[in-house]
Scaffold this motif. Structure first.
Motif, mmCIF file in Angstrom:
data_model
loop_
_atom_site.group_PDB
_atom_site.id
_atom_site.type_symbol
_atom_site.label_atom_id
_atom_site.label_comp_id
_atom_site.label_asym_id
_atom_site.label_seq_id
_atom_site.Cartn_x
_atom_site.Cartn_y
_atom_site.Cartn_z
ATOM 1 N N CYS A 95 31.647 32.613 31.222
ATOM 2 C CA CYS A 95 32.565 34.016 31.885
ATOM 3 C C CYS A 95 33.894 33.057 31.826
ATOM 4 C CB CYS A 95 32.383 33.605 33.965
ATOM 5 S SG CYS A 95 33.734 34.007 34.990
ATOM 6 N N GLY A 96 34.579 33.718 30.906
ATOM 7 C CA GLY A 96 36.355 32.861 30.375
ATOM 8 C C GLY A 96 36.341 32.226 29.030
ATOM 9 N N GLU A 97 37.431 31.971 29.001
ATOM 10 C CA GLU A 97 37.846 31.121 27.283
ATOM 11 C C GLU A 97 39.346 30.750 27.785
ATOM 12 O OE1 GLU A 97 38.130 33.916 24.034
ATOM 13 O OE2 GLU A 97 36.875 35.542 24.965
ATOM 14 N N GLU A 98 39.095 29.749 27.029
ATOM 15 C CA GLU A 98 40.387 28.395 27.168
ATOM 16 C C GLU A 98 40.302 28.550 25.596
ATOM 17 O OE1 GLU A 98 39.330 25.283 29.761
ATOM 18 O OE2 GLU A 98 38.868 26.384 31.463
ATOM 19 N N SER A 99 41.772 27.844 25.403
ATOM 20 C CA SER A 99 41.903 28.454 24.297
ATOM 21 C C SER A 99 43.307 26.408 24.744
ATOM 22 C CB SER A 99 42.856 28.717 23.403
ATOM 23 O OG SER A 99 42.030 30.009 23.449
ATOM 24 N N GLY A 128 46.989 31.360 7.694
ATOM 25 C CA GLY A 128 46.290 30.294 7.435
ATOM 26 C C GLY A 128 45.846 29.316 8.531
ATOM 27 N N HIS A 129 46.076 29.530 10.099
ATOM 28 C CA HIS A 129 45.248 29.297 10.841
ATOM 29 C C HIS A 129 44.231 29.025 11.291
ATOM 30 C CE1 HIS A 129 50.123 29.549 13.393
ATOM 31 N NE2 HIS A 129 50.002 28.761 12.441
ATOM 32 N N VAL A 130 43.613 28.043 11.514
ATOM 33 C CA VAL A 130 41.892 27.538 11.257
ATOM 34 C C VAL A 130 41.991 28.254 13.256
ATOM 35 C CG1 VAL A 130 40.035 25.619 11.418
ATOM 36 C CG2 VAL A 130 41.545 26.476 9.403
ATOM 37 N N TRP A 131 40.677 28.620 13.310
ATOM 38 C CA TRP A 131 40.199 29.035 14.383
ATOM 39 C C TRP A 131 38.931 28.314 15.025
ATOM 40 C CZ3 TRP A 131 43.346 31.000 18.582
ATOM 41 C CH2 TRP A 131 44.433 31.394 18.171
ATOM 42 N N PHE A 132 38.229 27.573 15.286
ATOM 43 C CA PHE A 132 37.067 27.510 16.013
ATOM 44 C C PHE A 132 37.306 27.714 16.873
ATOM 45 C CE2 PHE A 132 38.110 23.730 12.893
ATOM 46 C CZ PHE A 132 36.773 23.519 12.434
ATOM 47 N N ASP A 133 35.695 28.021 17.752
ATOM 48 C CA ASP A 133 35.322 28.570 18.774
ATOM 49 C C ASP A 133 33.922 27.729 18.888
ATOM 50 O OD1 ASP A 133 36.415 30.820 17.814
ATOM 51 O OD2 ASP A 133 35.531 32.206 17.091
ATOM 52 N N HIS A 134 33.992 27.592 20.358
ATOM 53 C CA HIS A 134 32.388 26.915 21.001
ATOM 54 C C HIS A 134 32.478 27.356 21.773
ATOM 55 C CE1 HIS A 134 31.385 22.668 22.976
ATOM 56 N NE2 HIS A 134 30.598 23.641 22.580
ATOM 57 N N LEU A 139 30.691 28.611 33.479
ATOM 58 C CA LEU A 139 31.651 29.093 34.141
ATOM 59 C C LEU A 139 33.198 28.041 33.590
ATOM 60 C CD1 LEU A 139 31.098 30.346 37.094
ATOM 61 C CD2 LEU A 139 30.477 31.304 34.691
ATOM 62 N N SER A 140 33.937 29.092 33.316
ATOM 63 C CA SER A 140 35.183 28.335 32.743
ATOM 64 C C SER A 140 36.284 27.808 33.963
ATOM 65 C CB SER A 140 36.626 28.706 31.875
ATOM 66 O OG SER A 140 36.853 30.511 33.300
ATOM 67 N N ASP A 141 36.908 26.707 33.941
ATOM 68 C CA ASP A 141 37.681 26.611 35.691
ATOM 69 C C ASP A 141 38.709 27.070 36.329
ATOM 70 O OD1 ASP A 141 36.667 23.331 34.187
ATOM 71 O OD2 ASP A 141 38.268 22.891 33.910
ATOM 72 N N ILE A 142 38.707 27.805 35.772
ATOM 73 C CA ILE A 142 38.914 29.440 36.040
ATOM 74 C C ILE A 142 37.992 30.315 36.958
ATOM 75 C CG2 ILE A 142 40.037 31.092 34.725
ATOM 76 C CD1 ILE A 142 42.329 31.839 35.740
ATOM 77 N N CYS A 143 36.926 29.782 36.180
ATOM 78 C CA CYS A 143 35.912 31.335 36.981
ATOM 79 C C CYS A 143 35.378 30.734 37.994
ATOM 80 C CB CYS A 143 35.114 31.900 35.795
ATOM 81 S SG CYS A 143 35.437 33.024 34.466
ATOM 82 N N LYS A 144 35.534 29.387 38.184
ATOM 83 C CA LYS A 144 34.381 28.256 39.324
ATOM 84 C C LYS A 144 35.405 28.242 40.475
ATOM 85 C CE LYS A 144 32.204 25.381 35.980
ATOM 86 N NZ LYS A 144 31.462 24.132 35.388
ATOM 87 N N ARG A 145 36.530 28.687 40.097
ATOM 88 C CA ARG A 145 38.081 28.482 41.241
ATOM 89 C C ARG A 145 38.585 29.682 42.122
ATOM 90 N NH1 ARG A 145 41.099 25.828 38.347
ATOM 91 N NH2 ARG A 145 42.748 28.007 37.320
ATOM 92 N N SER A 146 38.262 30.974 40.991
ATOM 93 C CA SER A 146 39.168 32.049 41.963
ATOM 94 C C SER A 146 38.175 33.925 40.760
ATOM 95 C CB SER A 146 40.184 32.311 41.439
ATOM 96 O OG SER A 146 40.670 31.862 40.006
ATOM 97 N N GLY A 147 36.967 33.061 39.805
ATOM 98 C CA GLY A 147 36.524 33.984 39.802
ATOM 99 C C GLY A 147 35.661 35.087 41.105
ATOM 100 N N TYR A 148 36.050 36.411 40.420
ATOM 101 C CA TYR A 148 34.603 37.405 41.534
ATOM 102 C C TYR A 148 34.714 39.247 40.590
ATOM 103 C CZ TYR A 148 37.516 35.502 45.756
ATOM 104 O OH TYR A 148 37.370 35.016 46.990
ATOM 105 N N ILE A 149 33.585 39.496 40.753
ATOM 106 C CA ILE A 149 33.332 40.228 39.930
ATOM 107 C C ILE A 149 33.439 41.799 41.181
ATOM 108 C CG2 ILE A 149 31.415 41.797 38.789
ATOM 109 C CD1 ILE A 149 30.774 39.069 37.942
ATOM 110 N N GLY A 150 34.319 42.588 40.238
ATOM 111 C CA GLY A 150 34.748 43.715 41.429
ATOM 112 C C GLY A 150 35.061 45.397 40.000
ATOM 113 N N LEU A 151 35.481 46.128 41.057
ATOM 114 C CA LEU A 151 35.729 47.721 40.555
ATOM 115 C C LEU A 151 37.653 47.100 40.037
ATOM 116 C CD1 LEU A 151 33.426 50.186 42.884
ATOM 117 C CD2 LEU A 151 33.318 49.567 40.464
ATOM 118 N N ASP A 152 37.882 47.890 39.109
ATOM 119 C CA ASP A 152 39.167 48.359 38.850
ATOM 120 C C ASP A 152 39.671 49.099 38.947
ATOM 121 O OD1 ASP A 152 38.160 49.454 36.475
ATOM 122 O OD2 ASP A 152 38.310 48.719 35.035
ATOM 123 N N SER A 153 40.817 49.832 39.120
ATOM 124 C CA SER A 153 41.307 51.578 39.959
ATOM 125 C C SER A 153 40.164 52.083 39.119
ATOM 126 C CB SER A 153 42.756 51.220 39.170
ATOM 127 O OG SER A 153 42.967 51.180 38.624
#
Length: 227
Positions: A95-99, A128-134, A139-153
């Motif tokens: 849940c979530g991504e951080e770069s 030419g930028h190198v992108w690593f994916d881990h 859960l990311s910090d933001i999900c742990k802190r304030s993540g909710y699952i719900g319905l959008d409009s």
């Protein structure tokens, strides 16, 4: 009380009972084979003495493992780097991504970084930028802190930063058949979804997605199968 936390509580109790039953059964079988004088292969013994059977490994575990194998093309691209490049790291959580930017590294330093982290995947972009994916099973910090699952409009099951009323969508999962869901689920569950279900750990996150995936629209189900 959050119905998904109640569900999680009983799941944990069941896993503890299942673990105990499996351990007792496994020990009994090993003792019986030893009494018969039947030798155990190393692999069989390892499986029999595991906390849980191998068949309980989830599809998600296998998918993550396959995602974490760097492609030959990416390795070759790294080996072909002959000058300093900007290197980025994407931490892709359940849940979530951080770069973050790791810095400007030369080809040898980038190759050394890949060798230290063989589970990282990635690509080289047009600049030419190198992108690593881990990939991280958490859960990311933001999900742990304030993540909710719900319905959008638009009636999509979505991940929000804060309650859905704040309209800060971080990720959209799939379109829901609202009519079907409301006719099948208890009113308090539907109400809870509309207010936003607080996500505090990976187990709860997966449980909520699994529950509401049964009410995805036909078009969303087709997309989910393709993915």
């Amino acid at each position: 009380m959050n119905i998904f936390r109640i569900k999680k509580y009983f799941k944990r109790r069941w896993r503890r009972w299942r673990k105990a039953i499996w351990t007792i059964s496994a020990c009994g079988i090993v003792a019986w084979l030893a009494w018969l004088g039947t030798p155990l292969s190393g692999q069989l013994e390892a499986v029999m003495t595991r906390e849980e059977p191998a068949v309980l490994e989830t599809l998600a575990d296998l998918q993550t493992a396959s995602e974490q194998v760097p492609s030959k093309e990416f390795r070759q691209a790294i080996n072909d780097i002959d000058r300093v490049r900007t290197v980025h790291l994407n931490k892709i959580y359940t849940c979530g991504e951080e770069s973050q930017v790791l810095g400007n590294l030369n080809g040898k330093e980038i190759a050394d970084l890949q060798n230290k982290h063989p589970d990282w995947t990635g690509h080289v972009d047009r600049e030419g930028h190198v992108w690593f994916d881990h990939h991280i099973r958490d859960l990311s910090d933001i999900c742990k802190r304030s993540g909710y699952i719900g319905l959008d409009s638009k009636g999509n099951l979505s991940l929000f930063e804060g309650p859905p009323k704040d309209e800060k969508v971080m990720r959209t999962f799939f379109q829901l058949d609202i009519e079907s869901m409301e006719s099948a689920l208890p009113k308090e569950v539907v109400y809870q979804l509309k207010q936003g279900i607080r996500i505090e750990d990976v187990e709860e996150y997966n449980s909520v997605l699994s529950t509401f995936s049964d009410y995805a629209t036909t078009s969303s189900q087709k997309v989910m199968k393709l993915n």
